[in-house]
Motif scaffolding. Structure first.
Motif, PDB file in Angstrom:
ATOM      1  N   ILE A  10       0.857  -1.174   0.000  1.00 52.52           N
ATOM      2  CA  ILE A  10       0.000   0.000   0.000  1.00 52.52           C
ATOM      3  C   ILE A  10       0.900   1.233   0.000  1.00 52.52           C
ATOM      4  CG2 ILE A  10      -1.756   1.314   1.236  1.00 52.52           C
ATOM      5  CD1 ILE A  10      -2.720  -1.319   2.446  1.00 52.52           C
ATOM      6  N   THR A  11       0.736   2.052  -1.017  1.00 54.02           N
ATOM      7  CA  THR A  11       1.481   3.302  -1.118  1.00 54.02           C
ATOM      8  C   THR A  11       0.546   4.438  -0.748  1.00 54.02           C
ATOM      9  OG1 THR A  11       2.820   2.383  -2.901  1.00 54.02           O
ATOM     10  CG2 THR A  11       2.825   4.778  -2.666  1.00 54.02           C
ATOM     11  N   VAL A  12       1.046   5.381   0.054  1.00 56.46           N
ATOM     12  CA  VAL A  12       0.228   6.518   0.483  1.00 56.46           C
ATOM     13  C   VAL A  12       0.894   7.813   0.038  1.00 56.46           C
ATOM     14  CG1 VAL A  12      -0.766   7.732   2.455  1.00 56.46           C
ATOM     15  CG2 VAL A  12      -0.614   5.240   2.497  1.00 56.46           C
ATOM     16  N   PHE A  13       0.144   8.626  -0.723  1.00 63.00           N
ATOM     17  CA  PHE A  13       0.572   9.998  -1.011  1.00 63.00           C
ATOM     18  C   PHE A  13      -0.007  10.846   0.111  1.00 63.00           C
ATOM     19  CE2 PHE A  13       0.896   9.784  -5.955  1.00 63.00           C
ATOM     20  CZ  PHE A  13       1.965   8.933  -5.843  1.00 63.00           C
ATOM     21  N   GLU A  24       1.276   4.468 -12.671  1.00 68.63           N
ATOM     22  CA  GLU A  24       0.788   3.106 -12.873  1.00 68.63           C
ATOM     23  C   GLU A  24       1.202   2.286 -11.658  1.00 68.63           C
ATOM     24  OE1 GLU A  24       1.998   1.362 -16.559  1.00 68.63           O
ATOM     25  OE2 GLU A  24       1.458   3.144 -17.718  1.00 68.63           O
ATOM     26  N   PHE A  25       0.308   1.402 -11.186  1.00 67.38           N
ATOM     27  CA  PHE A  25       0.635   0.544 -10.051  1.00 67.38           C
ATOM     28  C   PHE A  25      -0.200  -0.720 -10.119  1.00 67.38           C
ATOM     29  CE2 PHE A  25      -2.578   3.566  -8.727  1.00 67.38           C
ATOM     30  CZ  PHE A  25      -3.524   2.786  -8.083  1.00 67.38           C
ATOM     31  N   THR A  26       0.249  -1.739  -9.378  1.00 63.65           N
ATOM     32  CA  THR A  26      -0.448  -3.025  -9.390  1.00 63.65           C
ATOM     33  C   THR A  26      -1.070  -3.376  -8.047  1.00 63.65           C
ATOM     34  OG1 THR A  26       1.624  -4.160  -8.908  1.00 63.65           O
ATOM     35  CG2 THR A  26       0.996  -3.988 -11.223  1.00 63.65           C
ATOM     36  N   ASP A  27      -0.649  -2.755  -6.969  1.00 65.91           N
ATOM     37  CA  ASP A  27      -1.205  -3.084  -5.649  1.00 65.91           C
ATOM     38  C   ASP A  27      -2.240  -2.044  -5.228  1.00 65.91           C
ATOM     39  OD1 ASP A  27       0.158  -5.466  -5.378  1.00 65.91           O
ATOM     40  OD2 ASP A  27       1.844  -4.576  -4.344  1.00 65.91           O
ATOM     41  N   SER A  28      -1.943  -1.241  -4.218  1.00 64.57           N
ATOM     42  CA  SER A  28      -2.906  -0.264  -3.702  1.00 64.57           C
ATOM     43  C   SER A  28      -2.263   1.101  -3.534  1.00 64.57           C
ATOM     44  CB  SER A  28      -3.452  -0.719  -2.347  1.00 64.57           C
ATOM     45  OG  SER A  28      -4.148  -1.939  -2.478  1.00 64.57           O
ATOM     46  N   LEU A  29      -3.032   2.135  -3.835  1.00 63.09           N
ATOM     47  CA  LEU A  29      -2.580   3.515  -3.660  1.00 63.09           C
ATOM     48  C   LEU A  29      -3.655   4.272  -2.905  1.00 63.09           C
ATOM     49  CD1 LEU A  29      -0.617   5.901  -4.269  1.00 63.09           C
ATOM     50  CD2 LEU A  29      -1.931   6.265  -6.368  1.00 63.09           C
ATOM     51  N   VAL A  30      -3.220   5.047  -1.905  1.00 67.35           N
ATOM     52  CA  VAL A  30      -4.105   5.934  -1.159  1.00 67.35           C
ATOM     53  C   VAL A  30      -3.595   7.350  -1.378  1.00 67.35           C
ATOM     54  CG1 VAL A  30      -5.005   6.564   1.119  1.00 67.35           C
ATOM     55  CG2 VAL A  30      -4.557   4.161   0.586  1.00 67.35           C
ATOM     56  N   LEU A  45      -7.543   1.787  -5.684  1.00 72.89           N
ATOM     57  CA  LEU A  45      -7.240   3.197  -5.458  1.00 72.89           C
ATOM     58  C   LEU A  45      -8.224   3.763  -4.447  1.00 72.89           C
ATOM     59  CD1 LEU A  45      -5.828   5.906  -6.230  1.00 72.89           C
ATOM     60  CD2 LEU A  45      -7.527   6.105  -8.045  1.00 72.89           C
ATOM     61  N   GLU A  46      -7.688   4.526  -3.499  1.00 73.70           N
ATOM     62  CA  GLU A  46      -8.536   5.207  -2.528  1.00 73.70           C
ATOM     63  C   GLU A  46      -8.162   6.678  -2.510  1.00 73.70           C
ATOM     64  OE1 GLU A  46      -9.747   4.996   2.207  1.00 73.70           O
ATOM     65  OE2 GLU A  46      -8.632   3.345   1.295  1.00 73.70           O
ATOM     66  N   VAL A  47      -9.174   7.542  -2.634  1.00 71.84           N
ATOM     67  CA  VAL A  47      -8.990   8.987  -2.596  1.00 71.84           C
ATOM     68  C   VAL A  47      -9.615   9.469  -1.294  1.00 71.84           C
ATOM     69  CG1 VAL A  47      -9.478  11.175  -3.752  1.00 71.84           C
ATOM     70  CG2 VAL A  47      -9.061   9.114  -5.123  1.00 71.84           C
ATOM     71  N   GLU A  48      -8.765   9.848  -0.343  1.00 78.30           N
ATOM     72  CA  GLU A  48      -9.226  10.254   0.990  1.00 78.30           C
ATOM     73  C   GLU A  48      -9.942  11.608   0.956  1.00 78.30           C
ATOM     74  OE1 GLU A  48      -9.047   8.779   4.087  1.00 78.30           O
ATOM     75  OE2 GLU A  48      -8.318   6.944   3.159  1.00 78.30           O
ATOM     76  N   SER A  49     -10.626  11.943   2.040  1.00 74.82           N
ATOM     77  CA  SER A  49     -11.424  13.168   2.113  1.00 74.82           C
ATOM     78  C   SER A  49     -10.592  14.441   1.959  1.00 74.82           C
ATOM     79  CB  SER A  49     -12.213  13.212   3.424  1.00 74.82           C
ATOM     80  OG  SER A  49     -11.322  13.170   4.527  1.00 74.82           O
TER      81      SER A  49
END
Length: 139
Positions: A10-13, A24-30, A45-49
């Motif tokens: 899981i990668t978090v920006f 581009e990614f294959t696992d998870s991005l927040v 992909l998750e886009v936080e509030s």
């Protein structure tokens, strides 16, 4: 060892992160910060509030949006718009969930999980011809 194979990265920006470009990614991005560009992924992909995303395209396996997204969204499996999110753009997905208190402006296209009919009946005649020509041309 099988447990290691099932673990996903899981990668978090972070909120302080501002990213411009293609990803581009294959696992998870927040995403919790700002993103401008395009996303083409086979993961989730998750886009936080707190996130602000302006995209030319956003494509992933599944997408959960709690923040602000402007641009077209495409998910192979599911798109979820959480309460308080703001989305301005067209959505294409097999499934969609829209909570109460969502600001959504755009259209929704529901896609089939599998194409119906025979594969070759779905492709163009030109493509069929190219396949036949290539198969008749021994190397």
């Amino acid at each position: 060892m099988s447990e290691e194979k099932t673990k996903k990265n899981i990668t978090v920006f972070g909120q302080e992160t501002e990213f411009d470009g293609e990803i581009e990614f294959t696992d998870s991005l927040v995403i919790t910060g700002k993103f401008n560009g395009s996303i083409n992924a086979t993961g989730s992909l998750e886009v936080e509030s707190s996130a602000l995303c302006s995209v030319t395209s956003m494509k992933a396996k599944s997408i959960v949006i709690s923040g602000n997204v402007t641009g077209p969204i495409e998910a192979d499996e599911c798109v979820e718009l959480c309460s308080g999110s703001c989305v301005k753009g067209d959505i294409s997905s097999r499934r969609i969930r829209i909570a109460d208190d969502v600001d959504f402006e755009g259209s929704v296209s529901m896609v089939d999980s599998e194409p119906s009919g025979e594969l070759f009946s779905l492709v163009s005649d030109e493509y069929k011809s190219a396949i036949v020509l290539k198969s008749n041309n021994p190397k």
